[in-house]
Structure formats: C-alpha cells, structure tokens
Design a protein around this motif. Structure first.
Motif, PDB file in Angstrom:
ATOM      1  N   SER A   1      64.563   4.344  68.597  1.00 15.24           N
ATOM      2  CA  SER A   1      65.271   4.080  69.857  1.00 15.24           C
ATOM      3  C   SER A   1      65.665   2.618  69.858  1.00 15.24           C
ATOM      4  O   SER A   1      64.806   1.755  69.683  1.00 15.24           O
ATOM      5  CB  SER A   1      64.370   4.363  71.056  1.00 15.24           C
ATOM      6  OG  SER A   1      63.860   5.671  70.992  1.00 15.24           O
TER       7      SER A   1
ATOM      8  N   TRP B   1      63.582   9.856  74.976  1.00 13.95           N
ATOM      9  CA  TRP B   1      63.355   8.776  74.006  1.00 13.95           C
ATOM     10  C   TRP B   1      62.950   9.320  72.647  1.00 13.95           C
ATOM     11  O   TRP B   1      63.134   8.663  71.623  1.00 13.95           O
ATOM     12  CB  TRP B   1      62.315   7.790  74.525  1.00 13.95           C
ATOM     13  CG  TRP B   1      60.965   8.394  74.774  1.00 13.95           C
ATOM     14  CD1 TRP B   1      60.541   8.991  75.917  1.00 13.95           C
ATOM     15  CD2 TRP B   1      59.873   8.466  73.850  1.00 13.95           C
ATOM     16  NE1 TRP B   1      59.254   9.432  75.769  1.00 13.95           N
ATOM     17  CE2 TRP B   1      58.807   9.131  74.511  1.00 13.95           C
ATOM     18  CE3 TRP B   1      59.681   8.040  72.546  1.00 13.95           C
ATOM     19  CZ2 TRP B   1      57.587   9.375  73.912  1.00 13.95           C
ATOM     20  CZ3 TRP B   1      58.460   8.282  71.944  1.00 13.95           C
ATOM     21  CH2 TRP B   1      57.430   8.947  72.616  1.00 13.95           C
TER      22      TRP B   1
ATOM     23  N   HIS C   1      65.375   9.346  69.953  1.00 14.83           N
ATOM     24  CA  HIS C   1      65.755   8.053  69.392  1.00 14.83           C
ATOM     25  C   HIS C   1      67.205   7.690  69.661  1.00 14.83           C
ATOM     26  O   HIS C   1      67.998   7.526  68.735  1.00 14.83           O
ATOM     27  CB  HIS C   1      65.477   8.044  67.875  1.00 14.83           C
ATOM     28  CG  HIS C   1      64.030   8.066  67.558  1.00 14.83           C
ATOM     29  ND1 HIS C   1      63.524   8.483  66.353  1.00 14.83           N
ATOM     30  CD2 HIS C   1      62.956   7.699  68.298  1.00 14.83           C
ATOM     31  CE1 HIS C   1      62.203   8.401  66.370  1.00 14.83           C
ATOM     32  NE2 HIS C   1      61.841   7.925  67.536  1.00 14.83           N
TER      33      HIS C   1
END
Lengths: 321, 321
Positions: free
Chosen positions: B150, B298, B301
């Motif tokens: 991320s 999240w 990513h």
DNA sequence: GCTTGCCGTGAAACGCGTTCCATACATTAC
DNA sequence: GTAATGTATGGAACGCGTTTCACGGCAAGC
C-alpha cells in the motif's frame, strides 16, 4: 491471539507467574521463567498494550495540543517532545486545533477520558481558566507563561526588549513592531515591552495580525505607503520578516539602509536571509515541557523560563551617518 | 472514578442499558434514557477510553513513523494526516526514528501490540520485507513507491526528469544532480532518471548525501573547486538548493548565470529565494495515506501516485547567449 | 388464533494484564 | 528452638465498557 492465560496453560504455571516473567519481576524460579519464555516463543505471544493500560491506569502517552503541526516553531517544540518521549519510553498524541475552540475541547476531553496521562499545550485559544478545569484529570503544561500554571516559556517581554534595545543601540529611534494574534499572551507582553522601551508608542507603527510571509508582504506595502515611517522594525517571526524583506527589495528598497529588520525565532529562514533574529530554543521548550508533564511534582506548578539569544545577521546593522 | 456500573445502580437499570445510552443505541425507552443521562450528570461520569479500546479491540489511532518531525516536508505530510485524522475521529501517534533501525522496530512492535490500528511509514531505513512481516497485525501504508505494498507516492523518476528536461530546455547540457541518502528508493529513481535523461552521466556531477543547508554549502565549495563543472544543478531539496545558492553568492558567483539551480519540495524557502523548484503536494500525500490506513481494502495494496508540478522562479531561467 | 418479528431489558461472559492476599517452604536471627 | 524474614507460587479480584444470548411483551400478518 494468544493471551497470558494460554501461556500459563502451556507453561504449566499460573498467570501471576507469567505476568512476573513478562515484567522481569524477581521471585520466579529459573526453570519456570524458562518455561514461560519457551511458551512465549512457541505460541508467538505479543503483549496487548491496551490491556496493560487499562490494568495499570497509565497510558504512557502524553497529548500535545497545538494549532498547526507544520509551523516551524511548533514542529521544533514537537521535535523536543519526541526526543524526550522516546528516551522515557513514552508516546505522544498530537492534536492540531487550528485554534478552533471545539477542537481544543476535544483534546481536553481526551485527558479526562484517560487517553493520555498528561497534556502539553503549545498554544491555545481557550481561556486558561477553562483549560485548568481539566487539571483534575492530569498534568497540563503550557509552553507560554501564565501565573499559577505549570509552564515552560520564553520571556517575550525581555526577548522583545532585547530586540528593541539592539535597534536603539544601532541608533534607531523610529522603531515599529509586528504582532501576531492581537490578544495572545505573547502579543500582550511584546506590546508592553514596546511601550516601556520605545515610549511613547505610535500605534501606526504597530502592525497587527502578522503571522505569515504574505502578512509580511502586506505590512511592507503598508509601510511603503505611510508618510511617516519607522526606520526599523522588530517582527513577530522570521516568516513575517522574510515577507517584508522580499517585498521591499522587490520595490527597490534596501535592507537595512531603508528599513532595518529583526526577525524572531532563529529559523532556517533566518540563515538563508542572513537575518538578524531573536533565536528561541524551541526544542528545549519541548523537552522541558515533557519532563514536567511526566514528573510527579507538576501539582506544584513549576515554571521554567528559557533564555533567548540575539543572532546577528545583516538585516539590522549599525546605522552609518 | 465512577464507571458504568455505578451509573447503572444510580439509574436503576442494567449496565447494558447504560452502554446503549452511551452509544446512542436505539431500543432504550425514553424514561430510562433520561434516567441514565441524569445519572451521568449527577455522578460526573466520563468514559474510560482505554476500556473501550480493550473491549472493542480498536484504538482509533494510527501510528506514524518518520525520521524527523521538524523537517518541513515530513511536517507537511503530518499536517495532512492530522487533518484527515481529526475529520475521521482518529488520533495519531508519531514516532521520530532518526532512521535508527531499533527505533523503527519499536514502531512496528507498537502495531503488533495493538497500540495502533495501522501504520503510516513516511520514510524508513529497515527493508520493506522486514516491515511487511508486521502487516499481519494491521495496515501499513508507505509514502514511497514499492511494489505490492500500500503506498501513496510521487514518482521521483518523472518528477526528477521534469526538472532535468526543464534545464535542458533552457539550453543546459552540463547538468549535475544532488542526491540525499544514497541507497534510498527515492535516490535510486532519481539517479535512474538522470542516467536516462542526461546520458552519459558523469559521476563527478552526482553529489551525494545532500540533505541540509550545510550540505548544500559543502557542495557549492566542491563545485567551485572542480575544473570541469556542470552549468546547472538539480538538487534533492530546497534546503540543499538554498545552501548552494547562499554559499555561491557569498563567493561572488551569480545565480543562475554561473550556475542554474532547481530545488525540490516547493517549500517556504523556495518562495523566499524565488527558487525554481519541483513542488510536491505533501499534505495530499498525508491525507491519502491516512485514508488507505483506515480503509478496509488495504489488503489489496492500493497504490496512489500523486503528481508534482514545476514551480518557476528565478534560479533557473533561459540561458542567454 | 397462531406465528413472526420488532422492541426493550438484563445477566453474564468477554477482552487481557496486573496485583492483592494467602500459602508454603527455606533461611537467618537471637 | 522459636520467631522473624525472605523466596516462590497461585487464586481471585480488579480495571471497565461491549456484546451475546435469552426472555417477556406486543403488534402485525394470514
């Protein structure tokens, strides 16, 4: 997620013993200690910090209230706090308030709700009395001078006076000043220094609401339009001084011949512009404020005055007749 | 300290009902709701946030790992994070690591210990792999580009290239660059841009370890001692550019006639020095990083590239023959 | 008339580490 | 030899809010 009860079962001891091992308490036989350590490794145990906090009643966290995290002097104070906090095994929560009262209330609320063990107030808009109502919940340390309050501060009166006297020693008699937020404690002290040192004060030479580079440029334009101008200016910050200098140079004026300028802060800008400035050790302020916040004598309301120093540059030099 | 059990007793309801009132849950009769509210006022009850955290398993806190809180661009990112955090009812813990590996470990540990719900890594020295081992404990968002991570980042390759191309468009062929930490991701991308755009690169014109104003002054001295000098320099930051410009002016050189200089960041320094610079919207980076950290996607990513813009000043202008 | 479903409420378990108190054995002291 | 200390260990309570589950009452649906 494994917890200490799982560990106790695995190591065939009580949770008390596990807790003792975790906290390096003596009174644990070596073999049990090892058994617990092995269990920790085997089960991949990681302490739940929140549970520790609830149990001990301590967060090992200090809250910081400031208007803007990205203003150089506030960031410098934060830097001092950060260093000290790390050394002491503390964390710190930062709240950016933009001087909005309701945001400041949120911060105070956090102290009451035991999110933090103490509070450092870098700058504020709420009244001191209002803030002090929360002192029952934990230490509150100000980075400004107030009576009967824990505080770490620079003496804006003497600091400003030293700037003014420097200008006087260079032969200036027509001295003006820039102030930031009109009703802040700092501005009041500075104004007083001005009135006491350069009396009688001409209010047309007190430029208010001087905070940013742009404000500085505005003041420069104001100055150049005045029929009766000061020959020297003590500003509220290096930013303001920078704005003034840049705008005046653009207009063809010379610094310090046409206008002597002294900044305030001792920031990077001062280095770049070779600015004469009143240097303030902001980092030290942060460090000291932190150590008061975690000390146990904060109830005595310790007050620490941090000295400033005049840093010579080229924007205020002796007037050659 | 009164707790919800005290409230329950006072209001003659169950703790469940008290909790419901506290959390604005429906399914509470109006008279009981009022009774609880009255009890809260009467006993001066304040919620213990730590207990909430333990119970819900959420801290509503994001951790921020950065090397220095008082560096302008990091502070700007922090500013973005602070704004976003406040809007979302989150807090943030800042750790200043000074790029020391053990300090960075402490931060990762905090995520594992559930002190924070997620982590924003502004800059780091540990390897990405090492850091990612902790992703099992919660979201980790980088402010630098890495594969399969991320991240919110600016493309240092294209950003640097735009600076180099600007210099080329002004007629410069002898172009040098300054880089910060030699092995950082950013430096590598920048170097690559240099090699691809200004080939073949002369290593004597790559100035390493350029971070501060002082480093800039050093580089200026280095440059003036070189027999074969570049005519233009793309620096790693406005600070370095400032150091170079000030030192060279002191030595009697003219900017941009003797050396064209482009900065990087778009900081206050750039405004003051009228520096041509690659402006980076650091605040936006902070905001975006924060929103990824608290989002639930999240794990996919997400990668967000933030564009930069060249800000024209007077330190790099067209070369007049 | 009976089933479903919503409303309202509470007991108890849960999250998890710390610590007080009691117990038991081993020393040291006089 | 007995009292006083020190070492080692565990049970259970504590800090405190949330949440699951169970249950009673009541209205709508068929």
């Amino acid at each position: 997620m494994t917890n200490i009860r799982d560990l106790a079962r695995e190591a065939e001891v009580s949770v008390t013993t596990v807790s003792r091992v975790l906290n390096d308490h003596p009174y644990v036989a070596e073999d049990k200690r090892r058994a617990v350590r092995d269990a920790i490794t085997k089960l991949g145990y990681i302490r739940n910090q929140t549970a520790v906090q609830l149990s001990t009643g301590q967060t090992k966290t200090i809250g910081v209230m400031l208007p803007y995290v990205d203003h150089p002097y506030h960031a410098a104070i934060l830097h001092g706090i950060a260093q000290c906090a790390f050394e002491e095994g503390y964390r710190f929560l930062t709240w950016q308030t933009n001087y909005i009262a309701s945001h400041e209330q949120t911060v105070l609320q956090a102290l009451a709700q035991r999110e933090v063990d103490g509070l450092i107030i870098v700058s504020h808009s709420l009244s001191v009395d209002e803030i002090l109502r929360y002192e029952q919940y934990g230490p509150i340390v100000f980075c400004e001078h107030h009576e009967d309050v824990s505080s770490v501060y620079i003496n804006h009166y003497t600091a400003f006076q030293s700037g003014l006297k420097t200008l006087q020693s260079f032969g200036h008699t027509q001295i003006g000043i820039c102030l930031g937020r009109p009703d802040s404690t700092n501005s009041r002290a500075r104004k007083q220094a001005y009135q006491d040192t350069v009396a009688p004060a001409d209010t047309a030479w007190i430029y208010q609401q001087a905070l940013t580079i742009e404000d500085g440029a505005d003041i420069a334009r104001q100055w150049s339009n005045q029929s009766c101008r000061p020959s020297a200016l003590l500003t509220a910050s290096d930013h303001v001084a920078a704005g003034i200098i840049l705008e005046l140079r653009k207009q063809g004026y010379r610094i310090p011949e046409d206008l002597a300028v002294i900044g305030f802060d001792g920031s990077d800008l001062a280095v770049v512009l070779n600015l004469t400035t009143v240097a303030v050790p902001y980092e030290t302020i942060g460090r000291q404020a932190f150590s008061i916040a975690i000390s146990d004598n904060w109830r005595d309301h310790p007050q620490i005055e941090i000295p400033t120093a005049l840093l010579s540059g080229l924007t205020a030099v002796e007037v050659k007749e």
